[in-house]
Scaffold this motif. Structure first.
Motif, PDB file in Angstrom:
ATOM      1  N   ILE A 138      21.926  23.054 -16.519  1.00  0.00           N
ATOM      2  CA  ILE A 138      22.126  24.172 -16.953  1.00  0.00           C
ATOM      3  C   ILE A 138      20.636  25.307 -16.949  1.00  0.00           C
ATOM      4  CG2 ILE A 138      22.713  25.736 -19.183  1.00  0.00           C
ATOM      5  CD1 ILE A 138      24.224  22.954 -20.037  1.00  0.00           C
ATOM      6  N   THR A 139      20.593  26.256 -16.234  1.00  0.00           N
ATOM      7  CA  THR A 139      19.551  27.062 -16.265  1.00  0.00           C
ATOM      8  C   THR A 139      19.742  28.265 -17.076  1.00  0.00           C
ATOM      9  OG1 THR A 139      19.286  26.099 -13.858  1.00  0.00           O
ATOM     10  CG2 THR A 139      17.813  28.159 -14.509  1.00  0.00           C
ATOM     11  N   ILE A 140      18.813  28.465 -17.923  1.00  0.00           N
ATOM     12  CA  ILE A 140      18.836  29.989 -18.721  1.00  0.00           C
ATOM     13  C   ILE A 140      17.494  30.476 -18.379  1.00  0.00           C
ATOM     14  CG2 ILE A 140      20.525  29.499 -20.414  1.00  0.00           C
ATOM     15  CD1 ILE A 140      18.902  28.218 -22.243  1.00  0.00           C
ATOM     16  N   LEU A 175      11.193  18.271 -23.964  1.00  0.00           N
ATOM     17  CA  LEU A 175      10.529  19.594 -23.012  1.00  0.00           C
ATOM     18  C   LEU A 175       9.763  18.756 -21.973  1.00  0.00           C
ATOM     19  CD1 LEU A 175      10.680  22.329 -25.263  1.00  0.00           C
ATOM     20  CD2 LEU A 175      11.935  22.287 -23.331  1.00  0.00           C
ATOM     21  N   ILE A 176       9.544  19.230 -20.937  1.00  0.00           N
ATOM     22  CA  ILE A 176       8.587  18.816 -19.883  1.00  0.00           C
ATOM     23  C   ILE A 176       8.029  19.864 -19.283  1.00  0.00           C
ATOM     24  CG2 ILE A 176       9.391  16.518 -19.908  1.00  0.00           C
ATOM     25  CD1 ILE A 176      10.530  17.122 -17.201  1.00  0.00           C
ATOM     26  N   PRO A 177       7.157  20.171 -18.988  1.00  0.00           N
ATOM     27  CA  PRO A 177       6.530  21.277 -18.244  1.00  0.00           C
ATOM     28  C   PRO A 177       6.845  21.297 -16.750  1.00  0.00           C
ATOM     29  CG  PRO A 177       4.690  19.969 -18.604  1.00  0.00           C
ATOM     30  CD  PRO A 177       5.629  19.365 -19.463  1.00  0.00           C
ATOM     31  N   GLY A 178       7.210  22.268 -16.046  1.00  0.00           N
ATOM     32  CA  GLY A 178       7.324  22.435 -14.679  1.00  0.00           C
ATOM     33  C   GLY A 178       6.705  23.672 -13.968  1.00  0.00           C
ATOM     34  N   THR A 179       6.667  23.708 -12.743  1.00  0.00           N
ATOM     35  CA  THR A 179       6.230  25.030 -11.806  1.00  0.00           C
ATOM     36  C   THR A 179       7.266  25.394 -11.070  1.00  0.00           C
ATOM     37  OG1 THR A 179       5.225  23.579 -10.277  1.00  0.00           O
ATOM     38  CG2 THR A 179       3.925  24.205 -12.056  1.00  0.00           C
ATOM     39  N   LEU A 200      10.606  23.220 -18.552  1.00  0.00           N
ATOM     40  CA  LEU A 200      10.176  24.445 -19.007  1.00  0.00           C
ATOM     41  C   LEU A 200       9.164  25.241 -17.850  1.00  0.00           C
ATOM     42  CD1 LEU A 200      10.196  26.697 -21.146  1.00  0.00           C
ATOM     43  CD2 LEU A 200       8.360  25.602 -22.104  1.00  0.00           C
ATOM     44  N   LEU A 201       9.670  26.204 -17.142  1.00  0.00           N
ATOM     45  CA  LEU A 201       8.975  26.528 -16.202  1.00  0.00           C
ATOM     46  C   LEU A 201       7.969  27.714 -16.518  1.00  0.00           C
ATOM     47  CD1 LEU A 201      11.686  27.118 -13.404  1.00  0.00           C
ATOM     48  CD2 LEU A 201      10.412  25.080 -13.754  1.00  0.00           C
ATOM     49  N   ASP A 202       6.966  27.980 -15.606  1.00  0.00           N
ATOM     50  CA  ASP A 202       6.047  28.937 -15.849  1.00  0.00           C
ATOM     51  C   ASP A 202       6.398  30.475 -16.444  1.00  0.00           C
ATOM     52  OD1 ASP A 202       4.291  26.945 -14.975  1.00  0.00           O
ATOM     53  OD2 ASP A 202       3.996  27.751 -12.964  1.00  0.00           O
ATOM     54  N   ASP A 203       7.660  30.929 -15.876  1.00  0.00           N
ATOM     55  CA  ASP A 203       7.993  31.891 -16.071  1.00  0.00           C
ATOM     56  C   ASP A 203       8.969  32.221 -17.316  1.00  0.00           C
ATOM     57  OD1 ASP A 203      10.421  30.632 -15.310  1.00  0.00           O
ATOM     58  OD2 ASP A 203      10.920  32.389 -13.942  1.00  0.00           O
ATOM     59  N   GLY A 204       9.049  31.091 -18.054  1.00  0.00           N
ATOM     60  CA  GLY A 204       9.912  31.074 -19.542  1.00  0.00           C
ATOM     61  C   GLY A 204      11.320  30.143 -18.947  1.00  0.00           C
ATOM     62  N   THR A 205      11.767  29.945 -17.803  1.00  0.00           N
ATOM     63  CA  THR A 205      13.137  29.579 -17.606  1.00  0.00           C
ATOM     64  C   THR A 205      12.888  28.151 -18.086  1.00  0.00           C
ATOM     65  OG1 THR A 205      13.299  31.177 -15.891  1.00  0.00           O
ATOM     66  CG2 THR A 205      14.745  29.302 -15.680  1.00  0.00           C
ATOM     67  N   ILE A 206      14.128  27.894 -18.531  1.00  0.00           N
ATOM     68  CA  ILE A 206      14.475  26.310 -18.912  1.00  0.00           C
ATOM     69  C   ILE A 206      15.655  25.935 -18.140  1.00  0.00           C
ATOM     70  CG2 ILE A 206      15.829  26.792 -20.915  1.00  0.00           C
ATOM     71  CD1 ILE A 206      14.327  24.735 -22.300  1.00  0.00           C
ATOM     72  N   ILE A 207      15.662  24.664 -17.477  1.00  0.00           N
ATOM     73  CA  ILE A 207      16.410  23.771 -16.975  1.00  0.00           C
ATOM     74  C   ILE A 207      16.722  22.637 -17.470  1.00  0.00           C
ATOM     75  CG2 ILE A 207      17.213  22.899 -14.622  1.00  0.00           C
ATOM     76  CD1 ILE A 207      15.157  24.446 -13.199  1.00  0.00           C
ATOM     77  N   ILE A 208      17.801  22.608 -18.232  1.00  0.00           N
ATOM     78  CA  ILE A 208      18.491  21.425 -19.123  1.00  0.00           C
ATOM     79  C   ILE A 208      19.368  20.728 -17.970  1.00  0.00           C
ATOM     80  CG2 ILE A 208      19.866  20.633 -20.810  1.00  0.00           C
ATOM     81  CD1 ILE A 208      19.307  23.649 -22.054  1.00  0.00           C
ATOM     82  N   SER A 209      18.951  19.348 -17.792  1.00  0.00           N
ATOM     83  CA  SER A 209      19.560  18.424 -16.852  1.00  0.00           C
ATOM     84  C   SER A 209      20.171  17.108 -17.567  1.00  0.00           C
ATOM     85  CB  SER A 209      18.674  18.283 -15.726  1.00  0.00           C
ATOM     86  OG  SER A 209      17.583  17.606 -15.930  1.00  0.00           O
ATOM     87  N   GLY A 210      21.085  16.427 -17.056  1.00  0.00           N
ATOM     88  CA  GLY A 210      21.378  15.275 -17.525  1.00  0.00           C
ATOM     89  C   GLY A 210      22.457  14.577 -16.258  1.00  0.00           C
ATOM     90  N   SER A 211      22.388  13.047 -16.431  1.00  0.00           N
ATOM     91  CA  SER A 211      23.049  12.616 -15.317  1.00  0.00           C
ATOM     92  C   SER A 211      23.413  11.142 -15.539  1.00  0.00           C
ATOM     93  CB  SER A 211      22.241  12.478 -14.092  1.00  0.00           C
ATOM     94  OG  SER A 211      20.922  11.596 -14.372  1.00  0.00           O
ATOM     95  N   ALA A 212      24.470  10.908 -14.966  1.00  0.00           N
ATOM     96  CA  ALA A 212      25.221   9.262 -15.460  1.00  0.00           C
ATOM     97  C   ALA A 212      26.035   9.042 -14.407  1.00  0.00           C
ATOM     98  CB  ALA A 212      26.184   9.241 -16.832  1.00  0.00           C
TER      99      ALA A 212
END
Length: 283
Positions: free
Chosen positions: A67-69, A146-150, A48-60
């Motif tokens: 996915i960025t919304i 959810l983790i905070p990000g900048t 969860l970025l400062d401006d409210g944007t959220i980046i959902i990520s996964g890997s294998a």
């Protein structure tokens, strides 16, 4: 006796269902069918970025998905009406992205708490740089942490601040079926790793001209075709047609300044004639 047996059986089933639900509810996950093949993420998180944007990520393994919304609020976000950010999928060395006017799909956030987020997603026609497409079906993410990000602030050097003047003054002109074409937007990018090529594109309203030459091309005249090292295409209202015949002349290619210019002419397979073409690009 029958009533007592029935009651005991009901209690047993209820207990088993309750346990099953507890296991599902407490197991965060992210998975999706990619062209019919199931992708189950080993590592998953939502930043969860400062401006409210959220980046959902996964890997294998060598596969990853982001996915960025623009918001973490409950609701649906669609690719085709531009309420959605970027979707990126990497499989080994191939990277697929959503393309405006070509890709479609939706990410829906169904639940958001202070620490987790859940939802579903489906995407059609994510494209790589070669035009290959992948489709995502029945995707879901459940209680992803959810983790905070900048928002990162990139460091710029003096070399990065100095913009290539050939790129600033990029141009492409020509005649399409004897009607003047002047490019409004221009792009020149390097594609591929081994035997890399330079793809030169100019767009004007509903028209697109695209030229492809080897990245190490030198001055000279070369035959154009619909594919291969020297190729060209013309699109009108998204109806794209490859060159059937033609030629491109490289007047100058400076690999130090990354400037290339020349002339071209070609005929497409659907009967369009592109003549008196000129280009002057930076990359």
């Amino acid at each position: 006796m029958i009533n007592k047996t029935t009651f005991l059986l009901f209690c047993l089933i209820s207990t088993l269902l309750s346990c099953s639900n507890d296991i599902e509810v407490n197991t965060p996950g992210l998975q999706v069918a990619i062209d019919g093949e199931l992708f189950i993420s080993d590592i998953k998180e939502a930043t969860l970025l400062d401006d409210g944007t959220i980046i959902i990520s996964g890997s294998a393994g060598n596969k990853s998905l982001t996915i960025t919304i623009p918001s973490s609020s409950v609701g649906s976000y669609k690719l085709d009406d531009q309420t959605h950010g970027e979707v990126a999928y990497t499989d080994a060395s191939f990277k697929f992205l959503n393309k405006s006017g070509e890709s479609s799909g939706t990410t829906t956030i169904t639940n958001r708490t202070d620490n987790t987020i859940s939802g579903t997603f489906n995407f059609i026609n994510l494209k790589d740089e070669y035009g290959n497409a992948v489709t995502f079906q029945n995707g879901w993410f459940y209680r992803i942490p959810l983790i905070p990000g900048t928002i990162p602030t990139p460091e710029t050097s003096e070399e990065e601040i100095a913009i290539n003047p050939c790129l600033l003054n990029a141009s492409m002109t020509g005649l399409i079926d004897l009607t003047e074409f002047i490019g409004d937007t221009h792009e020149a990018v390097i594609i591929g790793v081994e035997d890399a090529s330079l793809r030169i594109t100019a767009t004007n309203d509903d028209e697109v001209i695209e030229l492809v030459v080897p990245i190490d091309v030198v001055s000279g005249e070369y035959s154009l075709s619909g594919s291969g090292q020297y190729s060209a295409t013309y699109s009108l209202n998204k109806d794209k047609s490859a060159a059937q015949s033609g030629s491109i002349t490289i007047t100058n290619h400076d690999t130090t300044t990354r400037c290339v210019n020349g002339t071209f002419t070609f005929a497409t397979r659907n009967q369009h004639e592109i003549t008196e073409g000129t280009f002057d690009f930076g990359y």
